[in-house]
Design a protein around this motif. Structure first.
Motif, PDB file in Angstrom:
ATOM      1  N   ILE A  65      -2.178   7.593  -0.694  1.00  0.00           N
ATOM      2  CA  ILE A  65      -3.528   7.574  -0.112  1.00  0.00           C
ATOM      3  C   ILE A  65      -3.772   8.829   0.716  1.00  0.00           C
ATOM      4  O   ILE A  65      -4.823   9.465   0.613  1.00  0.00           O
TER       5      ILE A  65
ATOM      6  N   VAL B 281       0.958   4.389   1.251  1.00  0.00           N
ATOM      7  CA  VAL B 281       0.281   5.199   2.261  1.00  0.00           C
ATOM      8  C   VAL B 281       0.379   6.679   1.911  1.00  0.00           C
ATOM      9  O   VAL B 281      -0.588   7.424   2.049  1.00  0.00           O
TER      10      VAL B 281
ATOM     11  N   VAL C 173       0.848  -1.182   0.000  1.00  0.00           N
ATOM     12  CA  VAL C 173       0.000   0.000   0.000  1.00  0.00           C
ATOM     13  C   VAL C 173       0.887   1.236   0.000  1.00  0.00           C
ATOM     14  O   VAL C 173       1.823   1.335   0.788  1.00  0.00           O
TER      15      VAL C 173
ATOM     16  N   GLU D 124      -4.198  11.840  -1.619  1.00  0.00           N
ATOM     17  CA  GLU D 124      -5.513  11.818  -2.245  1.00  0.00           C
ATOM     18  C   GLU D 124      -6.591  12.211  -1.236  1.00  0.00           C
ATOM     19  O   GLU D 124      -7.523  12.953  -1.563  1.00  0.00           O
ATOM     20  N   ASN D 125      -6.463  11.751  -0.007  1.00  0.00           N
ATOM     21  CA  ASN D 125      -7.410  12.105   1.045  1.00  0.00           C
ATOM     22  C   ASN D 125      -7.400  13.615   1.285  1.00  0.00           C
ATOM     23  O   ASN D 125      -8.451  14.241   1.407  1.00  0.00           O
TER      24      ASN D 125
END
Length: 83
Positions: free
Chosen positions: A19, A16, A14, A22-23
């Motif tokens: 992510i 991180v 993953v 993007e969050n």
């Protein structure tokens, strides 16, 4: 491949950082949209219109111009069969 061959490590790697980035991008976009919504609602209020009355007007316009749309179900009537 290591996990598949040996069972060691993570099954899926993953990213991180990606992510989280993007969050954060989505959080900022959400804030921007909420701000625009508030400006729109305040403008309607200044003009003496309410969001509900505008929504009702839009619904009526859609029903008149697109009779194939079932506003209650938001489903094209052609997809509903003979119900």
């Amino acid at each position: 491949m290591t996990w598949l061959a040996t069972g060691d490590g993570e099954m899926v790697e993953v990213d991180v950082k990606a992510i989280l980035e993007e969050n954060e991008r989505l959080r900022k976009e959400n804030e921007n949209l909420r701000s625009r919504e508030n400006i729109f609602i305040n403008t309607l209020g200044a003009l003496g219109a309410s969001p509900k009355s505008l929504g009702d007007s839009i619904s009526q316009s859609v029903m008149l111009n697109f009779p194939e749309i079932d506003m209650a179900m938001n489903t094209p009537k052609s997809l509903m069969g003979n119900a």
